[in-house]
Design a protein around this motif. Structure first.
Motif, PDB file in Angstrom:
ATOM      1  N   THR A   1     -12.671 -22.438   6.000  1.00 45.28           N
ATOM      2  CA  THR A   1     -11.339 -22.104   6.515  1.00 45.28           C
ATOM      3  C   THR A   1     -11.329 -21.811   8.004  1.00 45.28           C
ATOM      4  OG1 THR A   1     -11.710 -19.772   5.920  1.00 45.28           O
ATOM      5  CG2 THR A   1     -10.651 -21.190   4.277  1.00 45.28           C
ATOM      6  N   ASP A   2     -12.455 -21.409   8.573  1.00 48.23           N
ATOM      7  CA  ASP A   2     -12.521 -21.094  10.003  1.00 48.23           C
ATOM      8  C   ASP A   2     -13.906 -21.463  10.508  1.00 48.23           C
ATOM      9  OD1 ASP A   2     -12.309 -20.150  12.545  1.00 48.23           O
ATOM     10  OD2 ASP A   2     -11.920 -18.058  12.001  1.00 48.23           O
ATOM     11  N   GLU A   3     -13.990 -22.553  11.282  1.00 52.31           N
ATOM     12  CA  GLU A   3     -15.298 -23.033  11.744  1.00 52.31           C
ATOM     13  C   GLU A   3     -15.939 -22.118  12.770  1.00 52.31           C
ATOM     14  OE1 GLU A   3     -13.933 -26.033  15.376  1.00 52.31           O
ATOM     15  OE2 GLU A   3     -14.852 -26.854  13.568  1.00 52.31           O
ATOM     16  N   LYS A   4     -15.210 -21.122  13.240  1.00 49.44           N
ATOM     17  CA  LYS A   4     -15.796 -20.176  14.182  1.00 49.44           C
ATOM     18  C   LYS A   4     -16.588 -19.084  13.463  1.00 49.44           C
ATOM     19  CE  LYS A   4     -12.259 -20.775  17.757  1.00 49.44           C
ATOM     20  NZ  LYS A   4     -11.223 -20.096  18.590  1.00 49.44           N
ATOM     21  N   LYS A   5     -16.487 -19.028  12.135  1.00 44.46           N
ATOM     22  CA  LYS A   5     -17.179 -18.013  11.368  1.00 44.46           C
ATOM     23  C   LYS A   5     -18.273 -18.643  10.505  1.00 44.46           C
ATOM     24  CE  LYS A   5     -13.160 -14.929  10.954  1.00 44.46           C
ATOM     25  NZ  LYS A   5     -12.275 -14.219   9.983  1.00 44.46           N
ATOM     26  N   VAL A   6     -19.269 -17.823  10.158  1.00 39.41           N
ATOM     27  CA  VAL A   6     -20.299 -18.245   9.208  1.00 39.41           C
ATOM     28  C   VAL A   6     -20.257 -17.299   8.017  1.00 39.41           C
ATOM     29  CG1 VAL A   6     -21.819 -19.350  10.890  1.00 39.41           C
ATOM     30  CG2 VAL A   6     -22.045 -16.908  10.461  1.00 39.41           C
ATOM     31  N   VAL A   7     -20.423 -17.856   6.818  1.00 37.77           N
ATOM     32  CA  VAL A   7     -20.358 -17.078   5.583  1.00 37.77           C
ATOM     33  C   VAL A   7     -21.424 -17.596   4.622  1.00 37.77           C
ATOM     34  CG1 VAL A   7     -17.896 -16.541   5.801  1.00 37.77           C
ATOM     35  CG2 VAL A   7     -18.621 -18.636   4.628  1.00 37.77           C
ATOM     36  N   TRP A   8     -21.675 -16.835   3.565  1.00 39.03           N
ATOM     37  CA  TRP A   8     -22.586 -17.295   2.512  1.00 39.03           C
ATOM     38  C   TRP A   8     -21.860 -18.323   1.652  1.00 39.03           C
ATOM     39  CZ3 TRP A   8     -27.347 -16.187   3.524  1.00 39.03           C
ATOM     40  CH2 TRP A   8     -27.672 -14.998   4.182  1.00 39.03           C
ATOM     41  N   ASN A   9     -22.596 -19.319   1.207  1.00 39.03           N
ATOM     42  CA  ASN A   9     -21.973 -20.436   0.487  1.00 39.03           C
ATOM     43  C   ASN A   9     -21.476 -20.062  -0.908  1.00 39.03           C
ATOM     44  OD1 ASN A   9     -24.747 -20.215  -0.373  1.00 39.03           O
ATOM     45  ND2 ASN A   9     -24.487 -22.173  -1.416  1.00 39.03           N
ATOM     46  N   ASP A  10     -21.833 -18.878  -1.409  1.00 40.96           N
ATOM     47  CA  ASP A  10     -21.377 -18.473  -2.735  1.00 40.96           C
ATOM     48  C   ASP A  10     -21.410 -16.952  -2.818  1.00 40.96           C
ATOM     49  OD1 ASP A  10     -20.547 -18.534  -5.362  1.00 40.96           O
ATOM     50  OD2 ASP A  10     -21.965 -20.099  -5.957  1.00 40.96           O
TER      51      ASP A  10
END
Length: 364
Positions: free
Chosen positions: A153-162
């Motif tokens: 949803t926001d390419e400026k952020k990084v998150v865990w894939n699950d």
């Protein structure tokens, strides 16, 4: 005055004699000029970096041009910040520039209840991964490996894939019911890890009791399965162990049920193979076999062939009797010893006398 030249298919030089030298020299000079390298005013290709890229590009760059760099998706500027631009210099070289970006950090997932998490590269930065595991007695529900990726949803952020997984207590369903038997805790719908159920047989309505064949205790083990299959309750009765040519030593009883044990021995002149122990097996037969005694093999009799020197039958001499079978006397052991000693004494005396005579002649 006109100059005629050869057609296109002919030699490139003019064919007229007085102009041929001048024509060939001019063409050669032009070719040499075209082959001379011209100095270029453009800089070399832009430097390449793993974590950052040019903000904008163009086909060529002249001295004085400036190129600005930005971090690639999933990365951010290093703190404190480093230069992120390079200038095309008069010598057609770019000013030196270092990597100025580093991976963005995913949120610390934290330790799961009744488990643990391990960062593979000791970091939660973009591109890294974490591995989950559970304590003994618990099993993982969800993905065991998570990756730090760019947010959809926001390419400026990084998150865990699950989402982080959970560690759930291992539970077993009720073990199987058996005919003519039961197990402890049969009223429960599920059993916890390492919980034990014990099977037993019901009283028999017939003349023979039920025997429990198999494991009596089952344990709820890993992955929610029982340690073994349920046992059986059935009548196991072996025949009376009456060893032929032998007798029982222990295990006397009226009936022999499952796992009854007897020991036996064989009568003189008989032997048994293997151990002298027999056990009543689950198929109502003795194991390894019914006690059996085998007859020992008879040793072959050997006869001596007749000989001319064979002593005819007759009364044997009594102890101390020096007579031969034909009635003649034999010398006793004491007489023989006296004779031997006397002969040795005579030999020694004779040798002494001869040595004395020899010595006396030598003195004369």
């Amino acid at each position: 005055m006109t100059v005629s030249c050869a057609p296109l298919a002919a030699h490139p030089c003019c064919l007229e004699k007085r102009f041929s030298l001048l024509c060939c020299f001019g063409i050669s000079l032009m070719a040499a000029v075209l082959l001379i390298p011209k100095p270029s005013d453009a800089c070399d290709d832009l430097p390449r970096f793993e974590f950052m890229k040019p903000n904008a590009t163009k086909p060529s760059y002249n001295p004085g041009d400036i190129v600005y760099f930005v971090c690639r998706p999933g990365y951010k500027p290093i703190v404190p910040p480093l230069p992120m631009s390079s200038v095309c210099q008069p010598n057609n070289m770019w000013t030196p520039l270092e990597e100025a970006c580093t991976g963005k950090q995913c949120q610390n997932p934290g330790e799961p209840a009744n488990g643990r998490v391990v960062a593979v590269n000791a970091s939660f930065s973009f591109g890294s991964q974490v591995h989950y595991s559970c304590n003994e007695g618990y099993q993982l529900r969800g993905e065991s490996i998570l990756y730090c990726v760019i947010s959809v949803t926001d390419e400026k952020k990084v998150v865990w894939n699950d989402d982080p997984p959970l560690c759930i207590r291992i539970m077993c369903p009720p073990p199987g019911k058996i005919p003519n038997g039961k197990y402890t805790g049969s009223e429960k719908d599920e059993f916890e890890y390492n919980e034990v159920v014990t099977y037993s047989c019901n009283p028999s309505n017939g003349p023979d009791e039920y025997s429990l064949v198999g494991e009596s205790n089952l344990i709820c083990s890993g992955n929610g399965v029982w340690s073994s299959n349920p046992p059986e309750c059935k009548v196991v009765k072996c025949p009376f162990p009456d060893p032929e040519n032998g007798r029982l030593l222990s295990g006397f009883r009226k009936k022999y049920y499952y796992k009854a044990t007897v020991t036996f021995e064989c009568s003189p002149g008989y032997y048994h193979e293997g151990e002298n122990i027999a056990v009543c097996g689950s198929d109502s037969t003795w194991e390894p076999a019914k006690p059996t005694c085998l007859k020992e093999p008879e040793s072959p009799h050997t006869t001596m062939p007749p000989s001319s020197t064979t002593t005819p039958p007759g009364p044997r001499p009594s102890p101390g009797d020096d007579s031969n079978p034909d009635g003649t006397k034999t010398l006793g052991g004491g007489i023989i010893a006296v004779i031997v000693i006397s002969v040795l004494a005579v030999v020694v005396a004779l040798c002494g006398f001869l040595y004395y005579r020899h010595k006396k002649k030598g003195l004369k």
